[in-house]
Design a protein around this motif. Structure first.
Motif, mmCIF file in Angstrom:
data_model
loop_
_atom_site.group_PDB
_atom_site.id
_atom_site.type_symbol
_atom_site.label_atom_id
_atom_site.label_comp_id
_atom_site.label_asym_id
_atom_site.label_seq_id
_atom_site.Cartn_x
_atom_site.Cartn_y
_atom_site.Cartn_z
ATOM 1 N N GLU A 1 0.831 -1.204 0.000
ATOM 2 C CA GLU A 1 0.000 0.000 0.000
ATOM 3 C C GLU A 1 0.868 1.259 0.000
ATOM 4 O O GLU A 1 0.529 2.257 -0.643
ATOM 5 N N ALA B 1 -3.735 3.263 -3.100
ATOM 6 C CA ALA B 1 -3.955 2.162 -2.163
ATOM 7 C C ALA B 1 -5.395 2.110 -1.697
ATOM 8 O O ALA B 1 -5.896 1.044 -1.302
ATOM 9 N N LEU C 1 -7.285 -0.436 -3.623
ATOM 10 C CA LEU C 1 -6.769 -1.796 -3.647
ATOM 11 C C LEU C 1 -7.687 -2.728 -2.886
ATOM 12 O O LEU C 1 -8.059 -2.452 -1.732
#
Length: 806
Positions: free
Chosen positions: A626, A633, A636
């Protein structure tokens, strides 16, 4: 390639010192890796003849020798060597002689008897490690002759580091051709008269595989004396070229290979019951080789057989059954052209290498086979005697020598020098390259021994190295250097490496070719891309994942007592993909994406007093990933999935902006056990292209209003994941403008009933979420906050059926 300088100079002797010759070869592309003298420096050592020998009066292990050193006056030498005997010719260090290491010989008294010199062993002279006794010299050596002159010890050993394309220089003749072309010195090739044929005997040979053997020649020789002594000059040259003298027939074969670049094979004719057949092996056939190794063959390996009996591994090594011995009287001498593609990689497949295969897989001259066999026949007859049969020569399928064109203008542009047409003509003439000139275009026909000339750039290279790299001026490029602006939102590989290194990972660079087992175990790849000519038998396929290399790095470090390893690699992987077409940077049918992979093993942090030691886990490495993604991030997502290399319950498919980009997880216990690691490494592998672009940060005014923090605890069922809840909350926030005040959401507590888990039940899980709310303009009131929290809870109830925890 190792050889003595004197052997090379017997073919061509340019007016150059050893150092100058070494430099000239290196600058022409034949790198001289090392030069070293045949013998260390010493002086005052001569041939001595032991005329008398008597016991020492005061020592049982010493004897008193009377020796003739050619001076006319016998010398008395006290010697303790066990092989000292009257009649021997041995080295003598006279008084004043200097041995290797600087030791000076003087008159000495040994147990009361004077000694006027020292008789020497090979080790004392630095010629070998043999210290069992005196170095015995030839019986015809003249007393008083300098030992350096007798044994030609003022010679120099050259070690060439040849590139794989210069197979034509894997012989003394090949190197001599280069020296003659570079220096203009005449080339003296061995010329022998054909041996008269005195027998009518022939051995029938049936070549069934012309894609294996393009030319096959051989002859019968009867009545040879295999016990004949190999001449000292042949032994000396072989030993200085790194070959061990074995027997006359074997030594002659090795000598011809080293001198002319012609690997040959000598069969014991009496062990061949029928004629020879050249064919591809049949599945499962076995053959015991000269090195006593028994190999099991596949159909892509060439063999020479006699009936159902295999006699030789074609172009690689002979079989033990038909090998010549000291009792051999009749032989069959064979020389052939084996196609390089038929020999490549076969020896390494069986985990050995041979001088013959090293040459054949690179290409051996196919035009001079009869001439070379005539030279070898003459040596056999002169040394071992025998009656010679006719030479059979089957020309079946030889490589075509397609002409290669060189445009003079193109040559000048590439080299950056105004080389003239006459200079190029002179260079090609010196290299014995037949050519025709039409305008400014040279049409060159490669000789039979040059397998490295196929495109125009090959000829340009020939011009450059004979012209002299040192003569090409160092001129700065004239092209304008225009800096191109890289998109600020795109992150190149250097920045990615820098970011990963900043997370305490160390970069490694592994081979792109790996063990086939890695592809099966770590990538689930049952059809990897195979190498035609692997550098090692275990590195036979191209990698489709970087994980195997990183795990090997961890194991290597763990075996060397390293307790914490964090490594990463950015490189290409290779997988079959029928959709890929040929292009400037692509190969048809092969996808070559760049991947970034990292692996962590051992403690999560370096050992220190302020943090307890714990092993790195999934979430530590996820945090590193991350940090690498930066602002992206937030998008994600880790989806539970199975991967061949990863733990079934601790692995996740990585999805970024709705697209799969790679994998993250703990290594499968099976592979952890196989790697003999105490703990499981955690790895991730992502597509570089997918993480190379990030949105630019957008400036925004900072709010002066305070944050409001609210907690929400909910019960969820066994099939609901936290990621699903987070996705639902974000969707609700983006769909309702009133929820824009929600700035952040974090999970801070997870609880489930341990007793129910131990009983094998699937209890509900309690998740506690913390929300940060803020308005940019006004202070939030309780009613607005409570309405917002109610809306979020309602979204979770509708989509996932959660219950609020009291």
């Amino acid at each position: 390639m190792l050889f003595p300088e004197s052997w090379l100079r017997s073919f061509t002797d340019p007016d150059l010192t050893t150092d100058a010759l070494s430099h000239q070869l290196t600058m022409a592309g034949l790198e001289v890796e090392e030069t070293q003298p045949v013998a260390p420096p010493f002086s005052g050592i001569v041939v001595a003849h032991i005329t008398e020998i008597a016991p020492h009066p005061n020592a049982d292990k010493l004897r008193v020798c009377q020796v003739d050193d050619g001076s006319g006056t016998p010398l008395q030498i006290v010697c303790g060597a066990p092989n000292a005997a009257a009649g021997l010719k041995v080295p003598l260090a006279r008084i004043g002689a200097v041995l290797p290491g600087g030791m000076k010989i003087g008159k000495a008294k040994m147990r009361g008897v004077e000694s006027f010199g020292m008789l020497c062993s090979a080790r004392e002279l630095g010629l070998s490690q043999d210290h069992a006794g005196l170095l015995e010299l030839a019986a015809d050596a003249q007393p008083g002759q300098s030992l350096r002159d007798l044994l030609d010890l003022d010679d120099t050993l050259f070690t060439l580091k040849l590139t794989p394309n210069r197979a034509d220089c894997l012989s003394i003749l090949g190197v001599a051709r280069e020296v003659a072309a570079l220096t203009g010195a005449p080339l003296r090739r061995p010329q022998v008269a054909p041996v008269p044929v005195t027998l009518a005997d022939r051995l029938p040979v049936d070549v069934q595989a012309t894609d294996l053997c393009g030319r096959f020649a051989g002859r019968v020789i009867r009545g040879v004396n295999a016990r004949a002594q190999t001449p000292a000059w042949i032994k000396s040259r072989l030993e200085r070229a790194g070959q061990r003298a074995i027997s006359a027939l074997v030594d002659i074969s090795n000598y011809i290979m080293l001198e002319l670049g012609r690997p040959t094979h000598v069969f014991d004719l009496n062990t061949i019951s029928q004629g020879l057949t050249v064919r591809w092996a049949r599945e499962g056939e076995t053959l015991k080789l000269l090195n006593e190794q028994t190999v099991t063959l596949q159909p892509d390996v060439g063999v020479i057989a006699s009936g159902d009996q295999l006699e030789s591994l074609a172009g690689i090594m002979g079989g033990d059954a038909s090998a010549v011995t000291l009792d051999t009287t009749d032989i069959y001498l064979e020389g052939a052209f084996w196609w390089p593609e038929a020999i490549m990689g076969r020896a390494r497949r069986f985990k050995f290498s041979s001088e013959a295969s090293h040459r054949f897989e690179r290409g051996v001259d196919f035009a001079n086979i009869p001439e070379d066999l005539e030279v070898m026949t003459r040596m056999i007859v002169d040394i071992c005697g025998g009656e010679v049969g006719p030479l059979d020569d089957q020309v079946l399928n030889l490589p075509s020598r397609n002409p290669v064109e060189l445009r003079l203008d193109r040559c000048r542009r590439v080299l950056g020098i105004d080389v003239s047409q006459s200079q190029v003509e002179d260079i090609f003439s010196r290299l014995n390259l037949p050519f025709e000139v039409s305008g400014n275009v040279f049409r060159v026909s490669p000789p039979s021994y040059r397998f490295d000339l196929s495109i125009e750039e090959d000829l340009i290279e020939e011009v450059a190295r004979v012209y002299g790299f040192e003569q090409i001026p160092d001129v700065a490029p004239m092209a304008p250097a225009v800096m191109t602006a890289a998109p600020e939102a795109r992150h190149g590989p250097h920045l990615l490496r820098e970011r990963v290194a900043a997370r305490d990972y160390q970069e490694v660079i592994n081979f792109s070719f790996v063990e086939e087992a890695w592809e099966h175990n770590y990538a689930g790849n049952t059809d990897p891309i195979r190498l035609l000519n692997p550098i090692a038998s275990q590195l036979a396929v191209m990698r489709s994942s970087l994980i195997g290399g990183l795990l090997a790095n961890i194991r290597h470090n763990a075996n060397r007592k390293q307790s914490r390893v964090r490594v990463f690699e950015l490189g290409r992987v290779f997988a079959r993909d029928a959709a890929v077409a040929d292009g400037d940077l692509t190969v048809k049918g092969v996808n070559q994406p760049q991947r970034l992979a990292a692996a962590a093993w051992g403690p999560a942090f370096p050992e220190q007093w302020g943090v307890p030691v714990r092993q790195v886990d999934f979430y530590d490495v996820k945090s590193d990933l991350e940090a690498l993604l930066g602002t992206r991030a937030a998008t994600l997502v880790c989806e539970a999935a199975e991967h061949p290399a990863l733990h079934p319950g601790r692995a996740a498919r990585l999805v970024l902006d709705g697209k799969p980009i790679g994998w993250l997880g703990e290594v499968h216990p099976r592979w952890v056990q196989q790697l003999e690691l105490a703990h499981a490494p955690v790895v991730f592998e992502v597509d570089v292209e997918a993480i190379s672009v990030s949105p630019m940060p957008a400036p925004a005014e900072l709010s002066r209003q305070p944050f409001v923090i609210r907690d929400l605890a909910v019960w969820i069922g066994a099939g609901v994941a936290y990621g699903d809840l987070l996705h639902t909350l974000r969707q609700a926030i983006s769909a309702d403008p009133k929820l824009a005040i929600v700035k952040d959401i974090r999970l801070f507590d997870v609880w489930r009933d341990k007793n129910a888990v131990q009983a094998g039940q699937s209890p509900e899980t309690s998740l506690a979420l913390r929300f940060w709310l803020q308005d940019a303009d006004v202070t939030l009131d309780d009613a607005q906050v409570e309405a917002c929290m109610a809306t979020l809870l309602d979204a979770l109830v509708k989509v996932h059926g959660v219950r609020q925890r009291a």
